[in-house]
Motif scaffolding. Sequence first.
Motif, PDB file in Angstrom:
ATOM      1  N   ASN A  68      -7.188   8.891  -8.617  1.00 14.60           N
ATOM      2  CA  ASN A  68      -8.246   7.972  -9.029  1.00 14.60           C
ATOM      3  C   ASN A  68      -9.321   7.835  -7.949  1.00 14.60           C
ATOM      4  O   ASN A  68      -9.107   8.140  -6.776  1.00 14.60           O
ATOM      5  N   ILE A 299       0.096  -0.039  -6.007  1.00 11.28           N
ATOM      6  CA  ILE A 299      -0.136   0.865  -7.131  1.00 11.28           C
ATOM      7  C   ILE A 299       1.188   1.423  -7.652  1.00 11.28           C
ATOM      8  O   ILE A 299       1.425   1.491  -8.875  1.00 11.28           O
ATOM      9  N   HIS A 410      -9.453  -1.980  -8.153  1.00 10.44           N
ATOM     10  CA  HIS A 410      -8.583  -1.128  -8.970  1.00 10.44           C
ATOM     11  C   HIS A 410      -8.484  -1.654 -10.402  1.00 10.44           C
ATOM     12  O   HIS A 410      -8.574  -0.881 -11.369  1.00 10.44           O
TER      13      HIS A 410
END
Length: 418
Positions: A68, A299, A410
């Motif tokens: 990402n 994450i 995020h």
Amino acid sequence: MNIVESIAVLQTVYQFANLSPWSLDKKTWSFSQSRVLEVYTTIVVIGSSALMLYSLFTDDILVKASDNEIGQTVDSIQMVGIRMAHIASVLESLLRKNDQRKFYDEVKEIDRMFESSLGITINNHLFRRKTVNRGVAMFLIYMLSEFFILASKLITTKHNFFLFWMFYLLPMLICGIRYFQMFTSILIIKERLNELIAVLDEVNLTAESSDEMQDYLKNPTPMRTITTQNHCRYIFSPKRQQEPNIENSPLIKLVVIRNIYDRLHSQSVVVNHCFGVSMLINVGNDFISITSNCYWIFINFKDFSSTVIDFLQIACSAIWSVPHLLNVLVLAFICERTVHTSVDMALILHRINSNFNNDKYGSAVTQFSLQLLHQKLSLTAAGFFTIDSTLLYTIVGATTTYLIILIQFHLNEMKANI
């Protein structure tokens, strides 16, 4: 064995890592100028700077380690941070080379004062053995953590992580050696302060002054002041450095302790000059790395599904932080304990058995007390902040703040992709 001989093995490592441009003369155990090492260090600085600039202004897919966009930004910041820390460490060692030689020359002189004036021989054999053991332990921690990271990433990621790992590992090892260089220099000062504390604890000023001491104390002015560029230094006159029969002159021994403490305080200033910028940038890089890995742990927990790969990813991020966290912990602990020795010395000074009816005794204790009050040891990161235990609290608070910001970015990215 003098202090330079005790670090001879480390000096070879420092030379290879571009952290000491001096060659070592093993006949006199002194530093001598080496143009070859200076050129070698300059080439490494130029090459590292060019590589960092190339990675900043180009989209280098070979060193990307995440999918990402936020993750790639975090990895890029982490890579730039370690490269900047590497360049700063090597460049500072070249620019501050004279401070490095000055430090060890002065320590040799301090050790001679211990032996000639106080009858104490500094055990540099033991210091060398302890230092080598610390170095081996630190190297093993670095390598075990890095190879675990490499193995975990090769199993869990599809990216060419090996190149990212190599570009990150080499500067990281140099920064680790720079940290160890800091640790060693600070511990050299700390060991001698501990010896001073032991000697001061044995001083007894209850006896009447002898005729020999009366001759020694004819001049009522104990010190003269020399002002240098950054600090004032108190130095005893040459006559006062020839102490007569120290064993029978506790007051003279106290004067010698004051003189040695003054020299050790000056060496703490030299350490600040020699390592200040390295401390600042390396601690900043450690903060970036710890924050980045905390982000990756979040994450991985967010998408956690109790598989072996998920466990490895979390363990990898946690272990990646270990060397950086260890650097900050050890540096803060050593600096805290070294600075605290001056406090211990002041407490012992005021517990000395003394005949305060004797004005000379009371004056000597008062002057030393004022010296400890005004000549406080302080180890700083180029003057920006003090290196002590409060640094850990500051890093934890800052890491939490920036981690929340990264998590918000995020989550916003995920909403935008829905």
